[in-house]
Design a protein around this motif. Structure first.
Motif, PDB file in Angstrom:
ATOM      1  N   ASN A 159       0.846  -1.207   0.000  1.00  0.00           N
ATOM      2  CA  ASN A 159       0.000   0.000   0.000  1.00  0.00           C
ATOM      3  C   ASN A 159       0.876   1.250   0.000  1.00  0.00           C
ATOM      4  O   ASN A 159       0.579   2.225  -0.694  1.00  0.00           O
ATOM      5  CB  ASN A 159      -0.886   0.030   1.249  1.00  0.00           C
ATOM      6  N   PRO A 189     -18.205  -3.162  -1.181  1.00  0.00           N
ATOM      7  CA  PRO A 189     -17.614  -4.439  -1.541  1.00  0.00           C
ATOM      8  C   PRO A 189     -16.167  -4.269  -2.006  1.00  0.00           C
ATOM      9  O   PRO A 189     -15.855  -3.337  -2.740  1.00  0.00           O
ATOM     10  CB  PRO A 189     -18.473  -4.923  -2.710  1.00  0.00           C
ATOM     11  N   GLY A 190     -15.316  -5.171  -1.557  1.00  0.00           N
ATOM     12  CA  GLY A 190     -13.939  -5.194  -2.042  1.00  0.00           C
ATOM     13  C   GLY A 190     -13.096  -4.015  -1.610  1.00  0.00           C
ATOM     14  O   GLY A 190     -12.082  -3.702  -2.243  1.00  0.00           O
ATOM     15  N   THR A 191     -13.460  -3.337  -0.548  1.00  0.00           N
ATOM     16  CA  THR A 191     -12.670  -2.178  -0.118  1.00  0.00           C
ATOM     17  C   THR A 191     -11.551  -2.591   0.850  1.00  0.00           C
ATOM     18  O   THR A 191     -10.865  -1.742   1.397  1.00  0.00           O
ATOM     19  CB  THR A 191     -13.559  -1.093   0.548  1.00  0.00           C
ATOM     20  N   GLY A 192     -11.403  -3.885   1.071  1.00  0.00           N
ATOM     21  CA  GLY A 192     -10.250  -4.349   1.846  1.00  0.00           C
ATOM     22  C   GLY A 192     -10.507  -4.521   3.327  1.00  0.00           C
ATOM     23  O   GLY A 192      -9.561  -4.530   4.126  1.00  0.00           O
ATOM     24  N   LYS A 193     -11.749  -4.726   3.718  1.00  0.00           N
ATOM     25  CA  LYS A 193     -12.059  -4.907   5.150  1.00  0.00           C
ATOM     26  C   LYS A 193     -11.433  -6.213   5.666  1.00  0.00           C
ATOM     27  O   LYS A 193     -10.775  -6.216   6.700  1.00  0.00           O
ATOM     28  CB  LYS A 193     -13.583  -4.926   5.361  1.00  0.00           C
ATOM     29  N   THR A 194     -11.637  -7.303   4.914  1.00  0.00           N
ATOM     30  CA  THR A 194     -11.104  -8.595   5.381  1.00  0.00           C
ATOM     31  C   THR A 194      -9.577  -8.567   5.381  1.00  0.00           C
ATOM     32  O   THR A 194      -8.941  -9.089   6.306  1.00  0.00           O
ATOM     33  CB  THR A 194     -11.594  -9.734   4.455  1.00  0.00           C
ATOM     34  N   THR A 195      -8.994  -7.952   4.359  1.00  0.00           N
ATOM     35  CA  THR A 195      -7.534  -7.859   4.292  1.00  0.00           C
ATOM     36  C   THR A 195      -7.007  -7.122   5.521  1.00  0.00           C
ATOM     37  O   THR A 195      -5.990  -7.492   6.109  1.00  0.00           O
ATOM     38  CB  THR A 195      -7.137  -7.107   2.998  1.00  0.00           C
ATOM     39  N   ARG A 225     -18.299 -17.201   3.668  1.00  0.00           N
ATOM     40  CA  ARG A 225     -17.544 -16.304   2.762  1.00  0.00           C
ATOM     41  C   ARG A 225     -16.424 -15.605   3.510  1.00  0.00           C
ATOM     42  O   ARG A 225     -15.328 -15.412   3.013  1.00  0.00           O
ATOM     43  CB  ARG A 225     -18.493 -15.231   2.213  1.00  0.00           C
ATOM     44  N   ARG A 233      -6.807 -14.177   1.918  1.00  0.00           N
ATOM     45  CA  ARG A 233      -6.010 -12.959   2.163  1.00  0.00           C
ATOM     46  C   ARG A 233      -4.814 -13.251   3.059  1.00  0.00           C
ATOM     47  O   ARG A 233      -3.892 -12.459   3.155  1.00  0.00           O
ATOM     48  CB  ARG A 233      -6.839 -11.852   2.831  1.00  0.00           C
ATOM     49  N   ASP A 281     -18.620  -9.952  10.512  1.00  0.00           N
ATOM     50  CA  ASP A 281     -18.743  -9.437   9.144  1.00  0.00           C
ATOM     51  C   ASP A 281     -20.228  -9.217   8.831  1.00  0.00           C
ATOM     52  O   ASP A 281     -21.099  -9.769   9.500  1.00  0.00           O
ATOM     53  CB  ASP A 281     -18.134 -10.443   8.158  1.00  0.00           C
ATOM     54  N   HIS A 380     -11.024  -2.342  -4.236  1.00  0.00           N
ATOM     55  CA  HIS A 380      -9.943  -3.012  -4.957  1.00  0.00           C
ATOM     56  C   HIS A 380     -10.512  -4.036  -5.916  1.00  0.00           C
ATOM     57  O   HIS A 380      -9.793  -4.673  -6.652  1.00  0.00           O
ATOM     58  CB  HIS A 380      -8.989  -3.693  -3.968  1.00  0.00           C
ATOM     59  N   ARG A 381     -11.814  -4.211  -5.861  1.00  0.00           N
ATOM     60  CA  ARG A 381     -12.456  -5.183  -6.747  1.00  0.00           C
ATOM     61  C   ARG A 381     -12.862  -4.507  -8.046  1.00  0.00           C
ATOM     62  O   ARG A 381     -12.664  -5.027  -9.116  1.00  0.00           O
ATOM     63  CB  ARG A 381     -13.669  -5.796  -6.050  1.00  0.00           C
ATOM     64  N   GLU A 573     -22.262 -13.120  -2.825  1.00  0.00           N
ATOM     65  CA  GLU A 573     -21.704 -12.430  -3.983  1.00  0.00           C
ATOM     66  C   GLU A 573     -21.734 -13.393  -5.162  1.00  0.00           C
ATOM     67  O   GLU A 573     -21.514 -14.587  -4.997  1.00  0.00           O
ATOM     68  CB  GLU A 573     -20.267 -12.026  -3.671  1.00  0.00           C
TER      69      GLU A 573
HETATM   70  N1  LIG Z   1      -4.620  -2.510  -0.385  1.00  0.00           N
HETATM   71  C1  LIG Z   1      -4.934  -3.354  -1.342  1.00  0.00           C
HETATM   72  N2  LIG Z   1      -4.331  -3.297  -2.537  1.00  0.00           N
HETATM   73  C2  LIG Z   1      -4.677  -4.142  -3.521  1.00  0.00           C
HETATM   74  N3  LIG Z   1      -5.598  -5.095  -3.412  1.00  0.00           N
HETATM   75  C3  LIG Z   1      -6.237  -5.197  -2.240  1.00  0.00           C
HETATM   76  C4  LIG Z   1      -5.953  -4.333  -1.140  1.00  0.00           C
HETATM   77  N4  LIG Z   1      -6.759  -4.666  -0.110  1.00  0.00           N
HETATM   78  C5  LIG Z   1      -7.530  -5.666  -0.540  1.00  0.00           C
HETATM   79  N5  LIG Z   1      -7.201  -5.998  -1.815  1.00  0.00           N
HETATM   80  C6  LIG Z   1      -7.801  -7.031  -2.639  1.00  0.00           C
HETATM   81  O1  LIG Z   1      -9.140  -6.615  -2.904  1.00  0.00           O
HETATM   82  C7  LIG Z   1     -10.022  -7.715  -2.865  1.00  0.00           C
HETATM   83  C8  LIG Z   1     -11.088  -7.456  -1.792  1.00  0.00           C
HETATM   84  O2  LIG Z   1     -10.447  -7.400  -0.521  1.00  0.00           O
HETATM   85  P1  LIG Z   1     -11.196  -7.808   0.816  1.00  0.00           P
HETATM   86  O3  LIG Z   1     -11.801  -9.153   0.680  1.00  0.00           O
HETATM   87  O4  LIG Z   1     -10.254  -7.593   1.925  1.00  0.00           O
HETATM   88  O5  LIG Z   1     -12.326  -6.710   0.819  1.00  0.00           O
HETATM   89  P2  LIG Z   1     -13.696  -6.708   1.637  1.00  0.00           P
HETATM   90  O6  LIG Z   1     -14.022  -5.283   1.871  1.00  0.00           O
HETATM   91  O7  LIG Z   1     -13.560  -7.587   2.830  1.00  0.00           O
HETATM   92  O8  LIG Z   1     -14.662  -7.357   0.586  1.00  0.00           O
HETATM   93  P3  LIG Z   1     -16.180  -7.869   0.780  1.00  0.00           P
HETATM   94  O9  LIG Z   1     -17.023  -6.705   0.526  1.00  0.00           O
HETATM   95  O10 LIG Z   1     -16.314  -8.915  -0.260  1.00  0.00           O
HETATM   96  O11 LIG Z   1     -16.318  -8.408   2.160  1.00  0.00           O
HETATM   97  C9  LIG Z   1      -9.146  -8.922  -2.573  1.00  0.00           C
HETATM   98  O12 LIG Z   1      -8.840  -9.537  -3.794  1.00  0.00           O
HETATM   99  C10 LIG Z   1      -7.923  -8.350  -1.926  1.00  0.00           C
HETATM  100  O13 LIG Z   1      -6.804  -9.160  -2.136  1.00  0.00           O
END
Ligand SMILES: Nc1ncnc2c1ncn2[C@@H]1O[C@H](COP(=O)(O)OP(=O)(O)OP(=O)(O)O)[C@@H](O)[C@H]1O
Length: 637
Positions: A159, A189-195, A225, A233, A281, A380-381, A573
């Protein structure tokens, strides 16, 4: 949170039962008459009791006395409030001399200082939840730690390279959740919460290998999920740390321990969960009662991290807890200084959380949960300029006209629009649904249904029809009938068709009632497939791979699942979604529903509806009567 009575957030899965309200009204009025309530208070009491009961059925936590005024134009709101108190059925809460943690006398209704009128039980949930959250938020934060700083630098090195001078909100959120006992992360969605949670757990588990961490979500699908995403992750962590991560996730009900006594859980404030940290979650699906019970069951010193999307549909039952508590991210100067030291981010770049999302509404009543809330806005999605990202942003901002204009002219293949507003489905809409399921039906014809169930499930999960309503020609029932007939025709299962059996290989079903004996929960989806002996069973995916068969005859209430309501799709999803909006505007059709439906798609979404309906959905916001923010303020007092 403010409220318009006309905009109740009805779920199509939940029938409105005005009989319930009438039963309650008659009970309360009889009771009031027995205890000698003044005769002129009874009509106001009846109207108020009806209003509160209906409000709860529509997802509100309380009603507003001001809204009674239209029924009694000759009386002021103050007079109506006095009249209600005089009935002897309404307790007054929050008078300055009443300590807020003391419940008013047990009467059926409670009136607070904001002229909110509650059923006693809901006022109690709200009061207890607020006190619990406030106490967690006030737990002494951990002090700065150099090891942690180095670890965060390592975990978020990619990052740092990508963001340059911009703040890394994932890293800041991980530091915030490490530092405090309550963290609320809201992001689409896909904003990196789980990461972010994986990074947090890596930090916590590196410090304490024995940390007891639990994962939970309101539905089985969301829980599965979450575990799956967490494992994926975690690939970048050392094998030793990966081995320490939780191996299972739970539904909130299972985590709390269902007992034979309805409404009682095994774990509660007096018998808290044996955990040091809980990650929840899809927390936007928690209703007030469940949120209260969950928070009370988490030990006071344990860490609680709530993940969700404040813009999604709220819970089906009363309350919009997550949207309320995450609405106003604020960081104090002390916290900013500590986050700056922990994340090597200049303080000046952390201090404007409101700037994270341009749609944020500054508030005159900021939440007392300062230093607990973070918003993620970068997906990030899909990029914000991509089809789904742009459509979602337009919906969230209420820009229906722009959403339509762009949908009509865009050549981005991730979004599509069928401007079909007919009461019956246009042929193009039917064809789009049949085409969507073609790969699934072809898979059914191609694979061995006994040994290759995983392929059947994978193919099924690629596409889904989502509907706003259950009834009407554009509702779940009609679409399931249509697609079921097509599936039987396509797979050549004429025997089932002729015998009028509802069961045929490939029929997907959704469970509609919890069955604790069979361990099947509302929203679980299984597929009807033969077992080794050729008997048709309904197979449900298990958390650690594999499938569990249940005889069709034993299934609790269920329905076909080619199409499902947007409400039921929360926490799921699919690669591709066809979102079928009703032919005319409806109070069910809100901005949150539209946004939730669109964002269930990871690669492609097709919206079916007229321009008028799309625009009206974007304009129709869900507001729910609630006093949670007021209670949080009191709990702080
Ligand atoms: N900082 C980052 N840079 C690039 N890719 C990232 C980053 N953080 C997360 N990702 C990627 O983005 C995708 C979504 O990440 P993540 O599952 O953490 O998001 P989320 O908010 O938990 O999603 P969801 O809404 O599905 O619960 C994954 O493929 C992850 O590897």
């Amino acid at each position: 949170m403010s409220f318009r009575p006309a905009l109740g957030a009805l779920s199509p899965d939940q029938p409105v039962a005005s009989d319930l309200a009438e039963g309650f009204v008659s009970h309360v009025v009889q009771w009031a008459a027995q205890v000698g309530a003044p005769a002129d208070s009874l009509a106001v009491l009846a109207a108020a009791a009806r209003q509160v009961s209906l409000a709860i059925q529509n997802g509100h936590v309380c009603a507003q006395v001001d809204d009674l005024a239209t029924l009694f134009p000759a009386q002021s709101v103050a007079e109506l409030s006095r009249c209600l108190l005089a009935s002897g059925m309404v307790a007054l809460a929050g008078e300055s001399h009443v300590p807020p943690r003391i419940l008013p006398p047990i009467l059926p209704l409670v009136l607070d200082q904001g002229r909110r009128l509650y059923l006693h039980r809901y006022f109690d949930y709200e009061r207890r939840l607020a006190a619990n959250l406030r106490q967690r938020a006030a737990r002494s934060p951990l002090a700065h730690n150099d090891d942690l700083r180095r670890q965060l630098d390592r975990l978020f090195a990619d990052n740092a390279r990508r963001l340059g001078d911009r703040p890394d909100w994932q890293k800041i959120a991980a530091a915030l959740a490490w530092r405090g006992k309550l963290t609320i992360i809201s992001g689409g969605p896909g904003t990196g919460k789980t990461t972010t949670v994986v990074a947090l757990l890596a930090c916590l588990l590196a410090e304490n290998h024995k940390l007891r961490v639990a994962l939970a979500a309101p539905t089985g699908k969301a829980a599965a999920r979450m575990l799956d995403a967490l494992r994926k992750r975690a690939g970048s962590l050392s094998p030793a740390l990966q081995a320490l991560l939780p191996r299972e996730s739970h539904t909130v009900h299972r985590l709390l321990g269902v007992t034979p006594d309805p409404g009682r859980f095994r774990y509660h404030a007096d018998n808290p969960l044996p955990i040091d940290a809980l990650i929840v979650d899809e927390a936007s699906m928690l209703d007030l009662a469940l949120a209260c019970r969950l928070c009370e069951a988490v030990p006071p010193d344990a860490r609680l991290v709530l993940l969700g999307d404040k813009d999604q549909l709220a819970a089906v039952e009363a309350g919009a807890v997550f949207a309320e508590i995450s609405a106003y991210p604020t960081l104090t100067a002390t916290c900013i200084a500590e986050l700056s030291a922990l994340t090597s981010t200049p303080a000046a770049r952390i201090c404007l959380p409101i700037a994270i999302t341009p749609t944020a509404t500054p508030t005159s009543t900021p939440t007392p949960l300062a230093d607990c809330v973070v918003w993620f806005s970068e997906s990030h999605r899909f990029a914000s300029s991509s089809g789904i990202g742009r459509l979602a942003a337009n919906i969230n901002a209420g820009r229906g006209g722009e959403a339509c204009a762009w949908l009509a002219t865009s050549d981005d293949s991730s979004v599509g629009w069928l401007a079909d507003g007919s009461a019956d489905l246009a042929p193009t809409t039917r064809q789009a649904m049949l085409d969507g399921y073609r790969p699934y039906l072809e898979t059914l014809a191609r694979v061995d249904l006994v040994t290759q169930r995983d392929q059947v499930f994978a193919a099924f999960d690629r596409f889904r029809v989502l509907c706003a309503l259950r009834e009407t020609a554009r509702g779940v029932h009609a679409i399931n009938r249509l697609l079921g007939q097509h599936a039987q025709h396509f797979t050549g299962d004429s025997a089932a068709a002729e015998s009028h059996s509802p069961w045929y290989p490939g029929r997907p079903v959704m469970v509609l009632r919890n069955d604790y004996v069979l361990k099947l929960f509302n929203g679980d989806v299984g597929i009807c497939l033969p077992d080794e002996a050729g008997h048709l069973m309904v197979w449900f995916p298990e958390q650690d791979a594999g499938f569990r068969p249940v005889a069709p005859i034993r299934l609790p209430e269920h329905d076909s699942a080619f199409a499902m309501t947007v409400h039921k799709s929360q926490g799921s999803e699919f690669e591709s979604v066809l979102l079928l909006l009703p032919e005319k505007t409806s109070r069910v059709l809100t901005r949150e529903l539209f946004y939730t439906g669109v964002t269930r798609a990871s690669k492609r979404v097709r919206v079916v509806g007229s321009q008028e309906v799309l625009v009206s959905a974007c304009a129709n916001r869900t507001w729910r009567h609630s006093g949670l923010i007021a209670r949080l303020g009191e709990a702080a007092g």
